[in-house]
Structures are given as structure tokens and as C-alpha cells.
Design a protein around this motif. Structure first.
Motif, PDB file in Angstrom:
ATOM      1  N   PHE A 142       0.838  -1.199   0.000  1.00 36.53           N
ATOM      2  CA  PHE A 142       0.000   0.000   0.000  1.00 36.53           C
ATOM      3  C   PHE A 142       0.877   1.254   0.000  1.00 36.53           C
ATOM      4  O   PHE A 142       0.696   2.151  -0.823  1.00 36.53           O
ATOM      5  CB  PHE A 142      -0.939   0.016   1.206  1.00 36.53           C
ATOM      6  N   VAL A 143       1.826   1.325   0.932  1.00 31.28           N
ATOM      7  CA  VAL A 143       2.693   2.502   1.036  1.00 31.28           C
ATOM      8  C   VAL A 143       3.496   2.687  -0.250  1.00 31.28           C
ATOM      9  O   VAL A 143       3.599   3.799  -0.780  1.00 31.28           O
ATOM     10  CB  VAL A 143       3.629   2.389   2.267  1.00 31.28           C
ATOM     11  N   SER A 144       4.047   1.592  -0.773  1.00 27.48           N
ATOM     12  CA  SER A 144       4.878   1.672  -1.981  1.00 27.48           C
ATOM     13  C   SER A 144       4.074   2.140  -3.189  1.00 27.48           C
ATOM     14  O   SER A 144       4.504   3.036  -3.925  1.00 27.48           O
ATOM     15  CB  SER A 144       5.510   0.307  -2.280  1.00 27.48           C
ATOM     16  N   SER A 145       2.912   1.548  -3.408  1.00 28.79           N
ATOM     17  CA  SER A 145       2.118   1.920  -4.584  1.00 28.79           C
ATOM     18  C   SER A 145       1.548   3.330  -4.439  1.00 28.79           C
ATOM     19  O   SER A 145       1.561   4.107  -5.401  1.00 28.79           O
ATOM     20  CB  SER A 145       1.011   0.906  -4.855  1.00 28.79           C
ATOM     21  N   ALA A 146       1.082   3.692  -3.245  1.00 27.02           N
ATOM     22  CA  ALA A 146       0.536   5.043  -3.036  1.00 27.02           C
ATOM     23  C   ALA A 146       1.634   6.094  -3.214  1.00 27.02           C
ATOM     24  O   ALA A 146       1.396   7.149  -3.817  1.00 27.02           O
ATOM     25  CB  ALA A 146      -0.108   5.159  -1.655  1.00 27.02           C
ATOM     26  N   ALA A 147       2.833   5.805  -2.715  1.00 25.71           N
ATOM     27  CA  ALA A 147       3.941   6.756  -2.872  1.00 25.71           C
ATOM     28  C   ALA A 147       4.312   6.939  -4.333  1.00 25.71           C
ATOM     29  O   ALA A 147       4.539   8.068  -4.794  1.00 25.71           O
ATOM     30  CB  ALA A 147       5.155   6.283  -2.070  1.00 25.71           C
ATOM     31  N   MET A 148       4.364   5.855  -5.081  1.00 16.45           N
ATOM     32  CA  MET A 148       4.724   5.969  -6.494  1.00 16.45           C
ATOM     33  C   MET A 148       3.629   6.682  -7.276  1.00 16.45           C
ATOM     34  O   MET A 148       3.912   7.506  -8.150  1.00 16.45           O
ATOM     35  CB  MET A 148       5.010   4.589  -7.100  1.00 16.45           C
ATOM     36  N   ASN A 149       2.355   6.405  -6.959  1.00 17.18           N
ATOM     37  CA  ASN A 149       1.263   7.129  -7.612  1.00 17.18           C
ATOM     38  C   ASN A 149       1.335   8.623  -7.287  1.00 17.18           C
ATOM     39  O   ASN A 149       1.049   9.460  -8.142  1.00 17.18           O
ATOM     40  CB  ASN A 149      -0.099   6.588  -7.180  1.00 17.18           C
ATOM     41  N   ALA A 150       1.733   8.961  -6.067  1.00 16.40           N
ATOM     42  CA  ALA A 150       1.838  10.366  -5.675  1.00 16.40           C
ATOM     43  C   ALA A 150       2.964  11.082  -6.423  1.00 16.40           C
ATOM     44  O   ALA A 150       2.896  12.295  -6.625  1.00 16.40           O
ATOM     45  CB  ALA A 150       2.047  10.470  -4.164  1.00 16.40           C
ATOM     46  N   LEU A 151       3.977  10.345  -6.837  1.00 11.69           N
ATOM     47  CA  LEU A 151       5.076  10.962  -7.584  1.00 11.69           C
ATOM     48  C   LEU A 151       4.715  11.260  -9.041  1.00 11.69           C
ATOM     49  O   LEU A 151       5.379  12.066  -9.689  1.00 11.69           O
ATOM     50  CB  LEU A 151       6.314  10.066  -7.544  1.00 11.69           C
ATOM     51  N   GLY A 152       3.676  10.631  -9.563  1.00  9.18           N
ATOM     52  CA  GLY A 152       3.284  10.842 -10.962  1.00  9.18           C
ATOM     53  C   GLY A 152       3.019  12.291 -11.311  1.00  9.18           C
ATOM     54  O   GLY A 152       3.601  12.817 -12.278  1.00  9.18           O
ATOM     55  N   PRO A 153       2.157  12.997 -10.568  1.00 10.29           N
ATOM     56  CA  PRO A 153       1.914  14.404 -10.888  1.00 10.29           C
ATOM     57  C   PRO A 153       3.178  15.268 -10.759  1.00 10.29           C
ATOM     58  O   PRO A 153       3.381  16.186 -11.544  1.00 10.29           O
ATOM     59  CB  PRO A 153       0.856  14.833  -9.865  1.00 10.29           C
ATOM     60  N   LEU A 154       4.032  14.946  -9.791  1.00  6.45           N
ATOM     61  CA  LEU A 154       5.288  15.687  -9.645  1.00  6.45           C
ATOM     62  C   LEU A 154       6.180  15.472 -10.865  1.00  6.45           C
ATOM     63  O   LEU A 154       6.765  16.425 -11.393  1.00  6.45           O
ATOM     64  CB  LEU A 154       6.019  15.264  -8.372  1.00  6.45           C
ATOM     65  N   CYS A 155       6.274  14.246 -11.314  1.00  2.00           N
ATOM     66  CA  CYS A 155       7.098  13.961 -12.500  1.00  2.00           C
ATOM     67  C   CYS A 155       6.533  14.641 -13.738  1.00  2.00           C
ATOM     68  O   CYS A 155       7.292  15.114 -14.594  1.00  2.00           O
ATOM     69  CB  CYS A 155       7.224  12.454 -12.713  1.00  2.00           C
ATOM     70  N   ALA A 156       5.209  14.716 -13.854  1.00  2.45           N
ATOM     71  CA  ALA A 156       4.595  15.429 -14.978  1.00  2.45           C
ATOM     72  C   ALA A 156       4.987  16.901 -14.936  1.00  2.45           C
ATOM     73  O   ALA A 156       5.335  17.497 -15.963  1.00  2.45           O
ATOM     74  CB  ALA A 156       3.078  15.275 -14.933  1.00  2.45           C
ATOM     75  N   TYR A 157       4.954  17.483 -13.744  1.00  2.00           N
ATOM     76  CA  TYR A 157       5.357  18.886 -13.581  1.00  2.00           C
ATOM     77  C   TYR A 157       6.830  19.071 -13.931  1.00  2.00           C
ATOM     78  O   TYR A 157       7.192  19.991 -14.670  1.00  2.00           O
ATOM     79  CB  TYR A 157       5.082  19.343 -12.146  1.00  2.00           C
ATOM     80  N   LEU A 158       7.677  18.197 -13.405  1.00  2.00           N
ATOM     81  CA  LEU A 158       9.117  18.327 -13.665  1.00  2.00           C
ATOM     82  C   LEU A 158       9.449  18.170 -15.144  1.00  2.00           C
ATOM     83  O   LEU A 158      10.320  18.859 -15.671  1.00  2.00           O
ATOM     84  CB  LEU A 158       9.903  17.308 -12.835  1.00  2.00           C
ATOM     85  N   GLY A 159       8.764  17.245 -15.807  1.00  2.00           N
ATOM     86  CA  GLY A 159       8.994  17.046 -17.235  1.00  2.00           C
ATOM     87  C   GLY A 159       8.724  18.313 -18.030  1.00  2.00           C
ATOM     88  O   GLY A 159       9.471  18.659 -18.947  1.00  2.00           O
ATOM     89  N   LEU A 160       7.665  19.027 -17.650  1.00  2.00           N
ATOM     90  CA  LEU A 160       7.365  20.294 -18.340  1.00  2.00           C
ATOM     91  C   LEU A 160       8.311  21.399 -17.895  1.00  2.00           C
ATOM     92  O   LEU A 160       8.760  22.206 -18.698  1.00  2.00           O
ATOM     93  CB  LEU A 160       5.918  20.720 -18.070  1.00  2.00           C
ATOM     94  N   ARG A 161       8.638  21.429 -16.621  1.00  2.00           N
ATOM     95  CA  ARG A 161       9.515  22.487 -16.091  1.00  2.00           C
ATOM     96  C   ARG A 161      10.908  22.414 -16.709  1.00  2.00           C
ATOM     97  O   ARG A 161      11.528  23.438 -16.968  1.00  2.00           O
ATOM     98  CB  ARG A 161       9.598  22.365 -14.567  1.00  2.00           C
ATOM     99  N   LEU A 162      11.396  21.206 -16.956  1.00  2.00           N
ATOM    100  CA  LEU A 162      12.726  21.059 -17.540  1.00  2.00           C
ATOM    101  C   LEU A 162      12.782  21.458 -19.016  1.00  2.00           C
ATOM    102  O   LEU A 162      13.858  21.611 -19.565  1.00  2.00           O
ATOM    103  CB  LEU A 162      13.215  19.612 -17.400  1.00  2.00           C
ATOM    104  N   MET A 163      11.615  21.640 -19.621  1.00  2.00           N
ATOM    105  CA  MET A 163      11.592  22.043 -21.030  1.00  2.00           C
ATOM    106  C   MET A 163      12.197  23.426 -21.220  1.00  2.00           C
ATOM    107  O   MET A 163      12.737  23.736 -22.266  1.00  2.00           O
ATOM    108  CB  MET A 163      10.162  22.066 -21.569  1.00  2.00           C
TER     109      MET A 163
END
Length: 190
Positions: A142-163
């Protein structure tokens, strides 16, 4: 002039960085990041509101996944011991958990039903796939999957920010400003 990276490059840099989370002792299910990363763009892109919706929903969905696993364990051989009996018990259980998940989507905070299914599927994949910081442990899954799901929106933001290159510091001008002025009209002589 500000340098601009193509999104394919910037997103790939962020995606490549997630691989380090799979290393021992973490062994995190980084694929779960990409589920909510994509979900972020389905919602219209990375914003704080979209991140909150997606993280709330996917964490709730992972909770429903935990409930399904625990109920399956508890059901055991309630209808008998044959494969058909166990399959029927599982079908009834899934019917009840799925219906409850969908009904929970009527509550405003949990209204992103696809996000709940992202979390539900991520929990199952993590637990039954044997990943997470303590393989085979339902709480750790539960902790592992919830943590990784929580990182998805952050990674989406970072992907655009690094552009884009960071903006020039305040008080300096990266590029000359172009202004347009219009000459005043001459008075008309009539």
C-alpha cells in the motif's frame, strides 16, 4: 535567448531518474508513477488542483485494493473448496468492492473514479507482483504503490519544467524588449 528542450527529452530525463527507485532495498514499483503521470495529462496537465485530485483518488483506490485482498483472505472457502467455488466467492467480493468504490466516487473529494482505479490496479500490481520495500507485505505494498502514484503528478510537472531554461534573474533582461509606439494624430484642419 532561453533554451527550450523538447518534451520528449525533458520527460525522458525525469523518467530515467525514476529507475534509481527500483534499486535495493527500495524495489519500488516505478511503473506506478507513469500511471498517474499520464493521468495528470488526462486531467489537463500538472496543476496543484489536479495533483490533489489524483493523489487523493489513487490513494483511496489503493485502500480499496487492500480491502479486497483482506476480504478475499477472510472469505476463504465460504462457498466450498473447489476452484469454481473460490472463483464465485471472488466474483461476489469484487462486485461488492467495485460497487463500493464507484459509490464512493459520488463524494466530491473522491469523484475522480479513474484515479481510484489507478490506485487499485497499482496496489494489486505491487502486492501480487512482489515489489515494494517489503515484498509480500500488504501494508508495504500500500505505502509503496501510493507513494509511487503520488510521484506521478510531480514527475509530470518536472517534465514540463525542464523544457524551459530558468527565467533571467529579476532586474536583468535576457532579451531586449520591443515596444511599439504610435505617433499622435495631427489635428485636422477643416
Amino acid at each position: 535567448m532561453r533554451i527550450r528542450l523538447p518534451h520528449e527529452v525533458s520527460a525522458s530525463i525525469v523518467a530515467g531518474a525514476t529507475v534509481f527507485l527500483t534499486m535495493s532495498p527500495l524495489d519500488m514499483p516505478t511503473w506506478a508513477i507513469f500511471i498517474t503521470w499520464a493521468g495528470t495529462f488526462l486531467l489537463g496537465g500538472p496543476t496543484r488542483a489536479n495533483a490533489v485530485k489524483l493523489i487523493t483518488a489513487s490513494t483511496a483506490g489503493a485502500g480499496f485494493g487492500v480491502a479486497a485482498v483482506l476480504l478475499d483472505r477472510a472469505a476463504g472457502t465460504v462457498f466450498g473448496g473447489s476452484q469454481l467455488d473460490r472463483t464465485i466467492a471472488l466474483a461476489v467480493l469484487i462486485f461488492a468492492v467495485n460497487g463500493t468504490l464507484l459509490a464512493t466516487g459520488r463524494i466530491r473529494a473522491f469523484s475522480l473514479i479513474p484515479g481510484m482505479f489507478f490506485g487499485f490496479a497499482s496496489l494489486f500490481g505491487t502486492y501480487f507482483g512482489g515489489s515494494g520495500f517489503d515484498s509480500g507485505n500488504l501494508a508495504a505494498a500500500f505505502v509503496s504503490s501510493a507513494a509511487m502514484n503520488a510521484l506521478g503528478p510531480l514527475c509530470a510537472y518536472l517534465g514540463l519544467r525542464l523544457m524551459f531554461a530558468p527565467p533571467a534573474p529579476a532586474g536583468t533582461q535576457a532579451e531586449p524588449e520591443v515596444t511599439l509606439s504610435v505617433a499622435p494624430e495631427a489635428p485636422s484642419v477643416a
